[in-house]
Design a protein around this motif. Structure first.
Motif, mmCIF file in Angstrom:
data_model
loop_
_atom_site.group_PDB
_atom_site.id
_atom_site.type_symbol
_atom_site.label_atom_id
_atom_site.label_comp_id
_atom_site.label_asym_id
_atom_site.label_seq_id
_atom_site.Cartn_x
_atom_site.Cartn_y
_atom_site.Cartn_z
ATOM 1 N N MET A 1 -11.291 9.429 4.664
ATOM 2 C CA MET A 1 -12.621 8.864 4.416
ATOM 3 C C MET A 1 -13.438 8.743 5.704
ATOM 4 S SD MET A 1 -13.311 7.932 1.149
ATOM 5 C CE MET A 1 -14.440 6.571 1.301
ATOM 6 N N GLY A 2 -12.793 8.940 6.862
ATOM 7 C CA GLY A 2 -13.504 8.873 8.136
ATOM 8 C C GLY A 2 -13.475 7.505 8.797
ATOM 9 N N VAL A 3 -12.574 6.632 8.350
ATOM 10 C CA VAL A 3 -12.453 5.293 8.941
ATOM 11 C C VAL A 3 -11.673 5.434 10.249
ATOM 12 C CG1 VAL A 3 -11.527 2.968 8.588
ATOM 13 C CG2 VAL A 3 -12.464 4.248 6.650
ATOM 14 N N ASN A 4 -12.204 4.828 11.339
ATOM 15 C CA ASN A 4 -11.544 4.978 12.636
ATOM 16 C C ASN A 4 -10.201 4.240 12.672
ATOM 17 O OD1 ASN A 4 -11.718 2.272 13.822
ATOM 18 N ND2 ASN A 4 -13.898 2.656 14.119
ATOM 19 N N MET A 5 -9.371 4.593 13.673
ATOM 20 C CA MET A 5 -8.000 4.113 13.732
ATOM 21 C C MET A 5 -7.898 2.584 13.776
ATOM 22 S SD MET A 5 -4.856 5.090 16.288
ATOM 23 C CE MET A 5 -5.563 4.276 17.702
ATOM 24 N N VAL A 6 -8.733 1.937 14.560
ATOM 25 C CA VAL A 6 -8.668 0.478 14.666
ATOM 26 C C VAL A 6 -8.962 -0.166 13.317
ATOM 27 C CG1 VAL A 6 -9.713 -1.558 15.730
ATOM 28 C CG2 VAL A 6 -9.242 0.468 17.119
ATOM 29 N N LYS A 7 -10.008 0.278 12.642
ATOM 30 C CA LYS A 7 -10.350 -0.268 11.321
ATOM 31 C C LYS A 7 -9.267 0.037 10.303
ATOM 32 C CE LYS A 7 -15.373 -0.435 11.755
ATOM 33 N NZ LYS A 7 -16.647 0.080 11.259
ATOM 34 N N ARG A 8 -8.632 1.225 10.410
ATOM 35 C CA ARG A 8 -7.543 1.559 9.481
ATOM 36 C C ARG A 8 -6.378 0.599 9.637
ATOM 37 N NH1 ARG A 8 -8.292 7.027 11.252
ATOM 38 N NH2 ARG A 8 -6.207 7.026 12.193
ATOM 39 N N LYS A 9 -6.010 0.301 10.884
ATOM 40 C CA LYS A 9 -4.889 -0.618 11.140
ATOM 41 C C LYS A 9 -5.216 -2.006 10.604
ATOM 42 C CE LYS A 9 -2.101 2.159 13.333
ATOM 43 N NZ LYS A 9 -0.932 2.667 12.652
ATOM 44 N N LEU A 10 -6.431 -2.461 10.834
ATOM 45 C CA LEU A 10 -6.839 -3.785 10.348
ATOM 46 C C LEU A 10 -6.888 -3.820 8.823
ATOM 47 C CD1 LEU A 10 -9.670 -4.582 12.913
ATOM 48 C CD2 LEU A 10 -7.416 -5.664 12.803
ATOM 49 N N ALA A 11 -7.437 -2.782 8.222
ATOM 50 C CA ALA A 11 -7.593 -2.751 6.764
ATOM 51 C C ALA A 11 -6.249 -2.701 6.050
ATOM 52 C CB ALA A 11 -8.456 -1.563 6.353
ATOM 53 N N SER A 12 -5.247 -2.128 6.695
ATOM 54 C CA SER A 12 -3.920 -2.067 6.078
ATOM 55 C C SER A 12 -3.302 -3.450 5.914
ATOM 56 C CB SER A 12 -2.982 -1.192 6.916
ATOM 57 O OG SER A 12 -3.393 0.152 6.851
ATOM 58 N N HIS A 13 -3.836 -4.424 6.664
ATOM 59 C CA HIS A 13 -3.316 -5.796 6.621
ATOM 60 C C HIS A 13 -4.459 -6.790 6.379
ATOM 61 C CE1 HIS A 13 0.438 -4.139 8.070
ATOM 62 N NE2 HIS A 13 -0.256 -3.496 8.981
ATOM 63 N N ASN B 1 0.843 -1.197 0.000
ATOM 64 C CA ASN B 1 0.000 0.000 0.000
ATOM 65 C C ASN B 1 0.877 1.246 0.000
ATOM 66 O OD1 ASN B 1 -2.387 -1.573 0.418
ATOM 67 N ND2 ASN B 1 -1.923 -1.676 2.589
ATOM 68 N N GLU B 2 0.365 2.310 -0.585
ATOM 69 C CA GLU B 2 1.027 3.615 -0.534
ATOM 70 C C GLU B 2 0.016 4.654 -0.064
ATOM 71 O OE1 GLU B 2 2.713 4.505 -4.381
ATOM 72 O OE2 GLU B 2 3.854 2.619 -4.422
ATOM 73 N N ASN B 3 0.266 5.233 1.106
ATOM 74 C CA ASN B 3 -0.566 6.294 1.680
ATOM 75 C C ASN B 3 -2.005 5.843 1.963
ATOM 76 O OD1 ASN B 3 -0.322 8.991 2.648
ATOM 77 N ND2 ASN B 3 -1.612 9.708 0.987
ATOM 78 N N TYR B 4 -2.202 4.543 2.074
ATOM 79 C CA TYR B 4 -3.548 3.993 2.235
ATOM 80 C C TYR B 4 -4.171 4.373 3.576
ATOM 81 C CZ TYR B 4 -7.332 0.566 1.754
ATOM 82 O OH TYR B 4 -8.560 -0.043 1.648
ATOM 83 N N GLU B 5 -3.358 4.392 4.632
ATOM 84 C CA GLU B 5 -3.902 4.729 5.946
ATOM 85 C C GLU B 5 -4.371 6.188 5.998
ATOM 86 O OE1 GLU B 5 -2.784 4.177 10.604
ATOM 87 O OE2 GLU B 5 -1.917 2.765 9.166
ATOM 88 N N LYS B 6 -3.611 7.096 5.390
ATOM 89 C CA LYS B 6 -4.021 8.517 5.336
ATOM 90 C C LYS B 6 -5.316 8.675 4.536
ATOM 91 C CE LYS B 6 -0.833 11.035 7.391
ATOM 92 N NZ LYS B 6 -1.151 11.646 8.671
ATOM 93 N N PHE B 7 -5.423 7.923 3.446
ATOM 94 C CA PHE B 7 -6.632 7.949 2.636
ATOM 95 C C PHE B 7 -7.840 7.500 3.462
ATOM 96 C CE2 PHE B 7 -9.441 5.073 0.236
ATOM 97 C CZ PHE B 7 -10.082 5.994 -0.580
ATOM 98 N N MET B 8 -7.681 6.384 4.180
ATOM 99 C CA MET B 8 -8.798 5.889 5.000
ATOM 100 C C MET B 8 -9.159 6.882 6.097
ATOM 101 S SD MET B 8 -8.222 1.781 5.321
ATOM 102 C CE MET B 8 -6.535 1.886 5.901
ATOM 103 N N GLU B 9 -8.154 7.550 6.667
ATOM 104 C CA GLU B 9 -8.420 8.560 7.691
ATOM 105 C C GLU B 9 -9.276 9.684 7.099
ATOM 106 O OE1 GLU B 9 -5.992 11.455 10.795
ATOM 107 O OE2 GLU B 9 -4.871 10.257 9.343
#
Length: 132
Positions: free
Chosen positions: A22-34, A12-20
């Motif tokens: 989009m309003g995705v909470n931190m726990v879901k962002r960490k899980l979605a990255s993997h 992924n490239e910058n995927y966590e910032k993108f999800m942030e």
């Protein structure tokens, strides 16, 4: 029919910032990255059948190029929009149902890699998949 095949997320490239954004909470962002996302694409003419399987969900989507349809992201965000083909590029333009803001997704293939690029509210990200 270039997109036909099974693709497994590699990086992924910058995927966590993108999800942030989009309003995705931190726990879901960490899980979605993997999430170990695997996408299987079957194209017949202008019709597509896509299977997405990850650690969180398994769904199947059917769409026709240029025809609006509704779709929910893994975090529950509901979208409406359509995919079009521009040369060898698959482009999706979707609008969020909750706020009307636009999400653009572009899929391209280079060699054994499928790159899925996202753009939302000035934040760009990529997920790169390897053919499996």
């Amino acid at each position: 029919m270039t997109f036909n095949g099974t693709w497994k997320v590699d990086r992924n490239e910058n995927y966590e910032k993108f999800m942030e954004k989009m309003g995705v909470n931190m726990v879901k962002r960490k899980l979605a990255s993997h999430d170990n996302l695997k996408i299987t694409i079957e194209q017949t003419g202008d019709k597509f059948h896509v299977k997405e399987s990850s650690n969180f969900r398994n769904i199947e989507i059917d769409f026709t190029l240029g025809v609006n349809f509704e779709y929910s992201l893994a975090d529950g965000t509901e979208l409406s929009g359509a995919w079009t083909m521009e040369g060898d590029t698959l482009k999706g333009v979707f609008h969020r149902k909750d706020n009307g803001k636009q999400l653009t997704t572009i899929r391209t293939i280079q060699g054994d890699e499928l790159t899925q690029s996202y753009s939302y509210e000035g934040v760009d990200a990529k997920r790169i998949f390897k053919r499996s």
